[in-house]
Design an enzyme around this catalytic site. Sequence first.
Site, short mmCIF file in Angstrom:
data_model
loop_
_atom_site.label_atom_id
_atom_site.label_comp_id
_atom_site.label_asym_id
_atom_site.label_seq_id
_atom_site.Cartn_x
_atom_site.Cartn_y
_atom_site.Cartn_z
N SER A 1 8.99 -0.12 -3.44
CA SER A 1 9.81 1.01 -3.00
C SER A 1 9.81 1.18 -1.49
O SER A 1 10.83 1.56 -0.90
CB SER A 1 9.34 2.30 -3.68
OG SER A 1 8.00 2.59 -3.32
N ASP B 1 2.77 5.38 -2.92
CA ASP B 1 1.90 4.33 -2.40
C ASP B 1 2.74 3.26 -1.71
O ASP B 1 3.98 3.24 -1.80
CB ASP B 1 1.07 3.72 -3.53
CG ASP B 1 1.93 3.12 -4.64
OD1 ASP B 1 3.16 3.07 -4.49
OD2 ASP B 1 1.37 2.70 -5.67
N ASP C 1 3.18 -0.80 -1.51
CA ASP C 1 2.86 -2.11 -2.06
C ASP C 1 2.81 -3.10 -0.92
O ASP C 1 3.80 -3.30 -0.20
CB ASP C 1 3.91 -2.53 -3.09
CG ASP C 1 3.95 -1.60 -4.29
OD1 ASP C 1 2.87 -1.33 -4.84
OD2 ASP C 1 5.04 -1.15 -4.66
N ASP D 1 -1.69 -0.47 -2.36
CA ASP D 1 -1.92 -1.52 -3.35
C ASP D 1 -1.81 -2.85 -2.62
O ASP D 1 -0.71 -3.23 -2.17
CB ASP D 1 -0.89 -1.45 -4.48
CG ASP D 1 -1.11 -0.25 -5.39
OD1 ASP D 1 -2.17 0.38 -5.30
OD2 ASP D 1 -0.20 0.04 -6.19
N LYS E 1 15.22 6.65 -10.20
CA LYS E 1 13.76 6.76 -10.27
C LYS E 1 13.35 8.20 -10.60
O LYS E 1 12.45 8.43 -11.41
CB LYS E 1 13.12 6.30 -8.95
CG LYS E 1 13.15 4.78 -8.75
CD LYS E 1 12.88 4.41 -7.31
CE LYS E 1 11.46 4.70 -6.89
NZ LYS E 1 10.49 3.73 -7.42
N TYR F 1 9.49 6.02 -17.02
CA TYR F 1 9.16 5.26 -15.80
C TYR F 1 7.71 4.81 -15.90
O TYR F 1 6.80 5.55 -15.54
CB TYR F 1 9.36 6.13 -14.55
CG TYR F 1 9.25 5.37 -13.24
CD1 TYR F 1 10.38 4.91 -12.59
CD2 TYR F 1 8.02 5.12 -12.66
CE1 TYR F 1 10.30 4.22 -11.39
CE2 TYR F 1 7.92 4.43 -11.47
CZ TYR F 1 9.05 3.98 -10.83
OH TYR F 1 8.96 3.29 -9.66
#
Length: 697
Positions: free
Chosen positions: A92, A103, A105, A158, A219, A228
């Site tokens: 995202s 968060d 990624d 993450d 989303k 989701y």
Amino acid sequence: MASQQNGQHYGVTEPLSTSGPTEADLARNRELDKFLVSAGLYESPEESMLREEVLGRLDQIVKIWVKKISVNRGYSDQVVQEANAKIFTFGSYRLGVHGPGADIDTLCIGPRHATREEDFFVVLHDMLMEMPEVTELHPVPDAHVPILKFKFKGISIDLLYARLALWVIPEDLDISQESILCNVDEQSVRSLNGCRVTDQILRLVPNIQNFRTTLRCMKLWARRRGVYSNVTGFLGGVNWALLVARICQLYPNAVPSMLVARFFRVYTQWRWPNPVMLCEIEEGTLGLPVWDPRKNPRDRLHLMPIITPAYPCMNSSYNVSTSTLRVMTEQFENANEVCKAVEMKQAEWSSLFESYAFFDAYKNYLQIDIMAVDEDDLRTWKGWVESRLRQLTLKIERDTFGMLQCHPYPCEFVDMSKQVQHTAFFMGLQRKQGVPIREGQQFDIRGTVDEFRHSVNSYGYRKPGMGIFVSHVRRKQIPLYVFPGGVRPSRPQRASGVLASSKSGSPGLKTLNNSPPSGQGGPMGDETDEMPQESSKRPMERVAEVLKADNSGLRMSQSSVSPSSGQGDLATDDLDDFSHQSIKRAADTGPDKLSDISKKQKSPVGAYGLSRTSSGRSEEGLLGNEVEDAAPRRTVNGQSSTAPRSGFASIAMNGSSTERGPSKRIHSLEETGNSRGFASSPARHCLNDNGSIDELE
């Protein structure tokens, strides 16, 4: 791979419509923008700057890390000086659709001498552990894609790792090239594909800004409607991004308000398992396996294939099961009706994004309680259990031949009044709709749940105090801590409307009458709209009558304000033909070869029964103090005996019990001899590695 196919259009087919927005569309688009702002989907400039600062600091850390391990291995000063690692983002954040608190990624790409097992999960882990800015550090080395989870200055990170076959990682590294995958391990290929897929999506949409706004809408809708979550068998971020990108290709000149409506219109009519693809599948030159139902039998079993656009092309939604596909299809249909009402000015955009009343949708639920000694243990244990919940859904589908439908809810709930660390997940249960109900039919999943618990308890990093309870609860037994403010909302009046939903049919249940886990909800069976008060009949008989009478299922009622047929979108008139064209262009395999295998499944013959834990637990027993000496009595083939303390004891809810239950409870204790209730079934199913169900004659 070109961003435009055949030099004319985006995607594997021509657009359904190239029409632009009308004045009414633009007005609805402005209203949608206002709603998104009011919903708090955009982060503040201060948080954006903090994210950039964190990413810059993380890039510095991995560069120091790779030089440190180069020194430890005794390499020359020149090698140490040239040693480099680089941070990439995906998901995202890279797509530009992240919101406040989301968060990031990230992917760390390192040289060939920096290993994952020792250097990434040990050396880098220890470096992060010593930094005061880093909190909640949690390594997951045995995941399908190994990952380091932590917070850096409050921002959730993450972090994946990919080890390339290069001695030096250049600063201008281009990971979009296929050659980057040469001589790398399978885990690195998966990690790299996160970034490669994200970049490819942005190349394959005609208008990035419209794509981003539409994806934000989808989303938000998916989260509020409870669909989701990739880990529980629904769709995750990349899946929704691919679905939205395909709609953008089909309507290249549409604005977000149009794209949202077309999204539900298209996927309500989509003929799964026809795949959704943004580009043609390329075989590549490295020999890596790609999604191809012509060659790979397992690929033919995927129920909702959504194919990634970067080599090697894979199905990103292999987690989807029969039950979760059913739930998503119903939600698409409901949302399509809401969008029609919005277009007719008979509903607002806020109606589309209303939260799903999960705890009013079913009569029966499975409650999965998870506990641990402290927060760190709970975080680790919960992550493991949550990753296995999809297996529970698949096992129930397998052992009941699809006759008992499950709806896993991808939200966790915490009872703050407990003295130990605790969280809970819930799963709605209902009989398969449209199937005649046989007299005395029950669902017995005691063995299924025992198998699931055994699988969960085999966790290699399990510590003392980590526990799990699985129990059956009725709607009125749902604990109050799941509701906002701890107050149970009143039951809505049954009426037709855009968002109205009918009651779901209850399966014939066999369950142990333990006390409600939260001590809430009163006696089971006290719902006056479901339980006719007939003092002349035993409680179990009254329940059986209700279960057999109510079999409507979780289906959204049709809108009472549906637009007239003359208001349809002419661009979607050929959608039926388009669905056929899609699969032919995709894999050159007809729908007959990729048909839903659930249509082949046979209805089993035999008794069923649903189960729950036999801990005999009280309020305290929920959190680890099981009443071991509270073993219930059972009747098997007319012989009375003591039910086992482990696994699920059972109770008949079909009126066939031979014993009365306690005066304040509606259950009587009885257990069938067959733990799964399928001794006489003419067919058996087996669970494949990819989570699909196969039929064995």
